[in-house]
Design a protein around this motif. Structure first.
Motif, PDB file in Angstrom:
ATOM      1  N   GLU A 124       0.831  -1.209   0.000  1.00  0.00           N
ATOM      2  CA  GLU A 124       0.000   0.000   0.000  1.00  0.00           C
ATOM      3  C   GLU A 124       0.865   1.257   0.000  1.00  0.00           C
ATOM      4  OE1 GLU A 124      -3.552   2.059   2.611  1.00  0.00           O
ATOM      5  OE2 GLU A 124      -3.268  -0.097   2.701  1.00  0.00           O
ATOM      6  N   ASP A 125       1.935   1.257   0.802  1.00  0.00           N
ATOM      7  CA  ASP A 125       2.830   2.415   0.842  1.00  0.00           C
ATOM      8  C   ASP A 125       3.516   2.637  -0.504  1.00  0.00           C
ATOM      9  OD1 ASP A 125       2.161   2.827   3.474  1.00  0.00           O
ATOM     10  OD2 ASP A 125       4.019   1.959   4.282  1.00  0.00           O
ATOM     11  N   ALA A 126       3.966   1.556  -1.135  1.00  0.00           N
ATOM     12  CA  ALA A 126       4.642   1.682  -2.430  1.00  0.00           C
ATOM     13  C   ALA A 126       3.680   2.191  -3.491  1.00  0.00           C
ATOM     14  CB  ALA A 126       5.226   0.342  -2.858  1.00  0.00           C
ATOM     15  N   ALA A 127       2.459   1.680  -3.484  1.00  0.00           N
ATOM     16  CA  ALA A 127       1.480   2.121  -4.477  1.00  0.00           C
ATOM     17  C   ALA A 127       1.083   3.566  -4.237  1.00  0.00           C
ATOM     18  CB  ALA A 127       0.259   1.217  -4.446  1.00  0.00           C
ATOM     19  N   ALA A 128       0.918   3.952  -2.970  1.00  0.00           N
ATOM     20  CA  ALA A 128       0.552   5.327  -2.654  1.00  0.00           C
ATOM     21  C   ALA A 128       1.660   6.283  -3.090  1.00  0.00           C
ATOM     22  CB  ALA A 128       0.279   5.480  -1.160  1.00  0.00           C
ATOM     23  N   ALA A 129       2.898   5.860  -2.903  1.00  0.00           N
ATOM     24  CA  ALA A 129       4.020   6.707  -3.335  1.00  0.00           C
ATOM     25  C   ALA A 129       4.041   6.834  -4.854  1.00  0.00           C
ATOM     26  CB  ALA A 129       5.338   6.123  -2.837  1.00  0.00           C
ATOM     27  N   ALA A 130       3.700   5.732  -5.546  1.00  0.00           N
ATOM     28  CA  ALA A 130       3.724   5.756  -7.011  1.00  0.00           C
ATOM     29  C   ALA A 130       2.634   6.650  -7.581  1.00  0.00           C
ATOM     30  CB  ALA A 130       3.554   4.345  -7.568  1.00  0.00           C
ATOM     31  N   VAL A 131       1.478   6.663  -6.906  1.00  0.00           N
ATOM     32  CA  VAL A 131       0.372   7.456  -7.445  1.00  0.00           C
ATOM     33  C   VAL A 131       0.336   8.854  -6.853  1.00  0.00           C
ATOM     34  CG1 VAL A 131      -1.824   6.736  -8.426  1.00  0.00           C
ATOM     35  CG2 VAL A 131      -0.931   5.464  -6.539  1.00  0.00           C
ATOM     36  N   GLY A 132       1.277   9.168  -6.036  1.00  0.00           N
ATOM     37  CA  GLY A 132       1.315  10.526  -5.495  1.00  0.00           C
ATOM     38  C   GLY A 132       0.703  10.629  -4.122  1.00  0.00           C
ATOM     39  N   GLY A 133       0.492   9.495  -3.444  1.00  0.00           N
ATOM     40  CA  GLY A 133      -0.010   9.492  -2.069  1.00  0.00           C
ATOM     41  C   GLY A 133      -1.439   9.954  -1.983  1.00  0.00           C
ATOM     42  N   GLY A 134      -1.856  10.248  -0.769  1.00  0.00           N
ATOM     43  CA  GLY A 134      -3.192  10.777  -0.521  1.00  0.00           C
ATOM     44  C   GLY A 134      -4.258   9.726  -0.619  1.00  0.00           C
ATOM     45  N   GLY A 135      -5.464  10.130  -0.225  1.00  0.00           N
ATOM     46  CA  GLY A 135      -6.620   9.245  -0.341  1.00  0.00           C
ATOM     47  C   GLY A 135      -6.616   8.179   0.719  1.00  0.00           C
ATOM     48  N   GLY A 136      -7.785   7.639   0.967  1.00  0.00           N
ATOM     49  CA  GLY A 136      -7.912   6.556   1.924  1.00  0.00           C
ATOM     50  C   GLY A 136      -8.173   5.280   1.179  1.00  0.00           C
ATOM     51  N   GLY A 137      -8.409   4.229   1.917  1.00  0.00           N
ATOM     52  CA  GLY A 137      -8.738   2.958   1.305  1.00  0.00           C
ATOM     53  C   GLY A 137      -7.516   2.268   0.734  1.00  0.00           C
ATOM     54  N   LEU A 138      -7.774   1.129   0.173  1.00  0.00           N
ATOM     55  CA  LEU A 138      -6.700   0.322  -0.382  1.00  0.00           C
ATOM     56  C   LEU A 138      -5.965   1.070  -1.485  1.00  0.00           C
ATOM     57  CD1 LEU A 138      -5.357  -2.442  -0.246  1.00  0.00           C
ATOM     58  CD2 LEU A 138      -6.961  -3.230  -1.974  1.00  0.00           C
ATOM     59  N   PHE A 139      -4.651   1.165  -1.376  1.00  0.00           N
ATOM     60  CA  PHE A 139      -3.772   1.840  -2.335  1.00  0.00           C
ATOM     61  C   PHE A 139      -4.067   3.335  -2.464  1.00  0.00           C
ATOM     62  CE2 PHE A 139      -4.038  -2.546  -4.094  1.00  0.00           C
ATOM     63  CZ  PHE A 139      -2.793  -2.939  -3.657  1.00  0.00           C
ATOM     64  N   GLY A 140      -4.772   3.914  -1.498  1.00  0.00           N
ATOM     65  CA  GLY A 140      -5.005   5.357  -1.522  1.00  0.00           C
ATOM     66  C   GLY A 140      -5.934   5.786  -2.637  1.00  0.00           C
ATOM     67  N   LEU A 141      -6.773   4.888  -3.138  1.00  0.00           N
ATOM     68  CA  LEU A 141      -7.621   5.235  -4.267  1.00  0.00           C
ATOM     69  C   LEU A 141      -9.070   5.439  -3.866  1.00  0.00           C
ATOM     70  CD1 LEU A 141      -6.230   2.697  -6.888  1.00  0.00           C
ATOM     71  CD2 LEU A 141      -5.618   5.081  -6.599  1.00  0.00           C
ATOM     72  N   GLY A 142      -9.411   5.185  -2.624  1.00  0.00           N
ATOM     73  CA  GLY A 142     -10.813   5.262  -2.223  1.00  0.00           C
ATOM     74  C   GLY A 142     -11.231   6.673  -1.863  1.00  0.00           C
ATOM     75  N   GLY A 143     -12.537   6.904  -1.856  1.00  0.00           N
ATOM     76  CA  GLY A 143     -13.122   8.152  -1.359  1.00  0.00           C
ATOM     77  C   GLY A 143     -12.784   9.354  -2.184  1.00  0.00           C
ATOM     78  N   GLY A 144     -13.203  10.515  -1.692  1.00  0.00           N
ATOM     79  CA  GLY A 144     -12.841  11.786  -2.303  1.00  0.00           C
ATOM     80  C   GLY A 144     -13.764  12.235  -3.399  1.00  0.00           C
ATOM     81  N   GLY A 145     -14.678  11.401  -3.886  1.00  0.00           N
ATOM     82  CA  GLY A 145     -15.534  11.788  -5.006  1.00  0.00           C
ATOM     83  C   GLY A 145     -16.885  12.296  -4.582  1.00  0.00           C
ATOM     84  N   GLY A 146     -17.175  12.246  -3.273  1.00  0.00           N
ATOM     85  CA  GLY A 146     -18.456  12.728  -2.795  1.00  0.00           C
ATOM     86  C   GLY A 146     -19.615  11.881  -3.296  1.00  0.00           C
TER      87      GLY A 146
END
Length: 199
Positions: A124-146
């Motif tokens: 999860e940390d490696a993927a978050a770093a690759a995509v620019g971090g941020g966000g919650g959920g698995l791989f930092g891709l969840g939420g944020g869209g309202g």
């Protein structure tokens, strides 16, 4: 005409001497490769013994936190033996042992502090770093869209294009990271095989 047989005999003798020298070098190289393989096996075996002992203590409830009975590899002795090997093989072996020592030291420190990350956390940390971090959920891709799909929101088309390009770039970076991790893993295995088997 008389010089030709003598010249041929001298050439044959030189060829035999070269073959003998090459055989001696090959035998010496084989001995050095075997010594290098033994050194690496001993270092890795020492690490494995330490980990087994540590896990056995943890599984058995421990003995009051006195530390493991196994101290790990004797790094100083291994480095001295690597210097005896000498040459490029000895230098490469010394570097490999130093990297193993540093990795083992880091592992021990994290283990003592109780901060060893799980495999899922590392991914999860490696993927978050690759995509620019941020966000919650698995791989930092969840939420944020309202709760609204991006295609149904109104707004500036140029901003949407920029966002799509940024997400495409982030996906490309994530793919590059996965590829780099795969290549690094393969290279590490190949280097270890080469060091152990002399291939």
């Amino acid at each position: 005409a008389e010089g030709r047989p003598a010249l041929a005999a001298a050439s044959a003798e030189e060829a035999q001497e070269r073959e003998a020298l090459l055989r001696e070098r090959a035998e010496a190289d084989a001995v050095l490769r075997a010594e290098a393989a033994d050194l690496l096996r001993e270092a890795i075996g020492g690490i494995e013994a330490w980990v087994r002992e540590k896990r056995a203590e943890e599984g058995g409830g421990g003995e009051g936190g006195g530390g493991t009975a196994v101290a790990g590899p004797d790094w100083l002795r291994l480095q001295q033996r690597a210097k005896v090997v000498g040459g490029d093989l000895g230098a490469s072996l010394s570097m490999t042992l130093e990297e193993l020592r540093a990795d083992f030291g880091g592992y021990v420190k994290l283990d003592e502090e109780g901060r060893l990350p799980s495999l899922a956390e590392e991914v999860e940390d490696a993927a978050a770093a690759a995509v620019g971090g941020g966000g919650g959920g698995l791989f930092g891709l969840g939420g944020g869209g309202g709760g609204v799909l991006g295609g149904l929101t109104t707004g500036d088309e140029e901003a949407k294009r920029r966002e799509r390009r940024a997400s495409g770039a982030a996906a490309l970076e994530a793919k590059k990271l996965r590829l780099a991790a795969t290549v690094a893993t393969r290279a590490s295995k190949d280097a270890a095989d080469a060091a152990v088997y002399g291939v």
